[in-house]
Scaffold this motif. Structure first.
Motif, PDB file in Angstrom:
ATOM      1  N   VAL A  57       0.850  -1.192   0.000  1.00 39.75           N
ATOM      2  CA  VAL A  57       0.000   0.000   0.000  1.00 39.75           C
ATOM      3  C   VAL A  57       0.886   1.243   0.000  1.00 39.75           C
ATOM      4  O   VAL A  57       1.772   1.391   0.845  1.00 39.75           O
ATOM      5  N   GLY A  58       0.666   2.108  -0.966  1.00 36.87           N
ATOM      6  CA  GLY A  58       1.445   3.341  -1.056  1.00 36.87           C
ATOM      7  C   GLY A  58       0.594   4.455  -1.611  1.00 36.87           C
ATOM      8  O   GLY A  58      -0.614   4.303  -1.840  1.00 36.87           O
ATOM      9  N   TRP A  59       1.213   5.594  -1.863  1.00 35.64           N
ATOM     10  CA  TRP A  59       0.484   6.725  -2.430  1.00 35.64           C
ATOM     11  C   TRP A  59       0.400   6.593  -3.945  1.00 35.64           C
ATOM     12  O   TRP A  59       1.395   6.300  -4.602  1.00 35.64           O
ATOM     13  N   ILE A  60      -0.797   6.798  -4.479  1.00 33.37           N
ATOM     14  CA  ILE A  60      -0.996   6.766  -5.931  1.00 33.37           C
ATOM     15  C   ILE A  60      -1.790   8.008  -6.336  1.00 33.37           C
ATOM     16  O   ILE A  60      -2.564   8.544  -5.552  1.00 33.37           O
ATOM     17  N   LYS A  91      -4.226   6.638  -0.713  1.00 35.96           N
ATOM     18  CA  LYS A  91      -3.322   5.555  -0.310  1.00 35.96           C
ATOM     19  C   LYS A  91      -4.001   4.234  -0.675  1.00 35.96           C
ATOM     20  O   LYS A  91      -5.109   3.950  -0.206  1.00 35.96           O
ATOM     21  N   ALA A  92      -3.341   3.432  -1.501  1.00 33.21           N
ATOM     22  CA  ALA A  92      -3.956   2.226  -2.048  1.00 33.21           C
ATOM     23  C   ALA A  92      -2.872   1.253  -2.498  1.00 33.21           C
ATOM     24  O   ALA A  92      -1.686   1.615  -2.549  1.00 33.21           O
ATOM     25  N   PRO A  93      -3.218   0.014  -2.844  1.00 31.08           N
ATOM     26  CA  PRO A  93      -2.221  -0.912  -3.400  1.00 31.08           C
ATOM     27  C   PRO A  93      -1.554  -0.295  -4.628  1.00 31.08           C
ATOM     28  O   PRO A  93      -2.241   0.201  -5.530  1.00 31.08           O
ATOM     29  N   VAL A  94      -0.246  -0.309  -4.678  1.00 30.40           N
ATOM     30  CA  VAL A  94       0.470   0.395  -5.744  1.00 30.40           C
ATOM     31  C   VAL A  94       0.180  -0.164  -7.128  1.00 30.40           C
ATOM     32  O   VAL A  94       0.284   0.548  -8.131  1.00 30.40           O
ATOM     33  N   LEU A  95      -0.204  -1.438  -7.215  1.00 24.60           N
ATOM     34  CA  LEU A  95      -0.501  -2.016  -8.521  1.00 24.60           C
ATOM     35  C   LEU A  95      -1.792  -1.477  -9.121  1.00 24.60           C
ATOM     36  O   LEU A  95      -2.025  -1.621 -10.324  1.00 24.60           O
ATOM     37  N   TRP A  96      -2.644  -0.862  -8.301  1.00 25.51           N
ATOM     38  CA  TRP A  96      -3.847  -0.242  -8.861  1.00 25.51           C
ATOM     39  C   TRP A  96      -3.444   0.842  -9.857  1.00 25.51           C
ATOM     40  O   TRP A  96      -4.058   0.986 -10.913  1.00 25.51           O
ATOM     41  N   GLU A  97      -2.414   1.591  -9.503  1.00 25.86           N
ATOM     42  CA  GLU A  97      -1.900   2.648 -10.384  1.00 25.86           C
ATOM     43  C   GLU A  97      -1.354   2.056 -11.682  1.00 25.86           C
ATOM     44  O   GLU A  97      -1.613   2.558 -12.784  1.00 25.86           O
ATOM     45  N   SER A 347       7.422   8.879  -2.189  1.00 22.53           N
ATOM     46  CA  SER A 347       6.397   9.031  -1.149  1.00 22.53           C
ATOM     47  C   SER A 347       6.371   7.855  -0.177  1.00 22.53           C
ATOM     48  O   SER A 347       5.500   7.787   0.692  1.00 22.53           O
ATOM     49  N   SER A 348       7.317   6.938  -0.311  1.00 21.01           N
ATOM     50  CA  SER A 348       7.350   5.754   0.554  1.00 21.01           C
ATOM     51  C   SER A 348       7.559   6.141   2.013  1.00 21.01           C
ATOM     52  O   SER A 348       8.285   7.087   2.334  1.00 21.01           O
ATOM     53  N   GLY A 349       6.885   5.428   2.917  1.00 21.01           N
ATOM     54  CA  GLY A 349       7.038   5.661   4.346  1.00 21.01           C
ATOM     55  C   GLY A 349       6.301   6.871   4.886  1.00 21.01           C
ATOM     56  O   GLY A 349       6.303   7.102   6.093  1.00 21.01           O
TER      57      GLY A 349
END
Length: 401
Positions: A57-60, A91-97, A347-349
């Protein structure tokens, strides 16, 4: 039973009716323009997929597609090529992007009648560039010094654009004064009361906000049309004049902030934002190498708005112009993959996003790559079906014509 037309109508119910009709007309252009205007449909389906590969999960930015990369002038007055639309940021699963971008490749290339094999090659290239950048653990940026090929030419041309050229396109001289051009196809007059309220609001913002420019006075304001997905939201363009010199003008864009279209379809806990505009600009600053000039927000009549300078350079690469130039297309897609991963690393962390180590570990696994390609191809097909239904329902008057 899923009805895309019902979903589209319901999603857009809070927009300005006259501007919403312009959005629907824009979405009729082709399947890719429809895709750009229906981000909510994409994520509604995506959230129900049982075979979506897991990812950190990260910023997209939330609405990543081929035309949401472009040039802009940063607050440091330098020109960059980067992600440039954060209205749906979350903030969502990075693969969504990644899946949304790859889906946009399939739809855009089909719309442009580019060979299917070439479309697949570009999709694979994007994923390769994205993965390799994550594996490096080091974010990069693209400016005129580091850009290659057509991106380099694009940015060097953008560097030459000036505020004077922008003002010439947007404003006209009437007697001794300068006003925004209401004959411009993207400008619309406001009624006197609203215009007065907006002018007063902007003047107050100029005097109280630390991000606003100094020594400027409001000269004019119009309603502004821009984009596709955001058509129908309240959006205004202000003409400001510097008070300490005889000449010197500035254009400020003020755009109403709506909740992210992804929010109803995601379980990830989000930060508690003061308002939607704060969410947009905070995530934008997290993800971009350098953000655009005067990026801030304000509250007008109970709604939050994103404020930023309207710039002489803020454009996207038009793929229809390079459809026969494989090398140029290769360089652009490669850059987009690198920038997408870089925005996630940068944007990690932050505010609970996955760390760089987690992103690197995810990239070491290769199982998800082919699954993303297959899902993107499926989603592209479903979008084209939705577009056909939209076109039929629009002609039959379902959207209020």
């Amino acid at each position: 039973m899923f009805s895309s037309s019902e979903e589209i109508k319901n999603f857009n119910k809070n927009r300005l009716p006259w501007a919403l009709q312009l959005k629907y007309e824009a979405m009729l252009e082709n399947a890719f323009r429809f895709f750009r205007g229906t981000c909510h449909l994409f994520y509604q389906r995506l959230s129900k997929l049982k075979n979506m590969p897991k990812s950190p999960v990260g910023w997209i930015c939330g609405d990543l597609h081929l035309e949401n990369f472009g040039s802009y002038r940063g607050g440091n007055n330098l020109v960059y090529f980067d992600l440039n639309d954060f209205d749906e940021a979350i903030k969502a699963p990075v693969l969504w992007e990644v899946l949304r971008l790859v889906t946009s490749i399939f739809i855009a290339f089909q719309t442009l009648e580019i060979d299917a094999d070439q479309s697949m090659n570009m999709a694979l290239l994007f994923i390769k560039s994205y993965r390799n950048t994550l594996l490096s653990g080091k974010e990069t940026n693209i400016d005129p010094r580091t850009a290659k090929g057509i991106v380099s030419s694009f940015l060097k041309s953008a560097e030459k654009s000036s505020s004077a050229q922008l003002l010439k396109k947007r404003a006209v001289k009437k007697g001794q004064s300068v006003q925004l051009n209401t004959k411009h196809e993207r400008h619309f007059k406001l009624d006197k009361e609203l215009k007065s309220q907006l002018s007063e609001h902007m003047q107050k913002w100029l005097g109280e906000n630390s991000y606003s420019p100094y020594n400027y006075k409001v000269k004019d304001v119009v309603y502004r049309l821009a984009g596709t997905g955001s058509l129908g939201q309240k959006r205004y363009l202000f003409l400001l004049k510097i008070t300490l010199k005889k000449e010197g003008y500035l254009l400020i864009d003020m755009k109403e902030a709506f909740p992210s279209a992804l929010l109803p379809h995601i379980k990830t806990v989000q930060p508690k934002w003061k308002n939607e505009a704060e969410r947009i600009i905070t995530v934008q600053k997290h993800m971009q190498h350098v953000s655009s000039a005067l990026l801030s927000y304000s509250i007008f009549n109970g709604a939050s708005y994103v404020m930023q300078e309207l710039q002489p350079v803020k454009d996207t690469i038009r793929f229809k112009l390079i459809r026969e130039q494989y090398r140029d297309m290769y360089q652009v897609i490669d850059a987009m993959g690198m920038l997408t991963a870089s925005s996630q690393l940068r944007s990690s962390g932050l505010n609970g996003a996955a760390t760089k180590d987690e992103l690197i570990k995810f990239a070491q696994n290769t199982d998800w790559q082919q699954e993303v390609i297959q899902l993107a191809s499926q989603q592209a097909g479903l979008t084209c079906t939705d577009y056909a239904n939209f076109e039929k329902d629009y002609r039959e008057g379902f959207y209020g014509l």
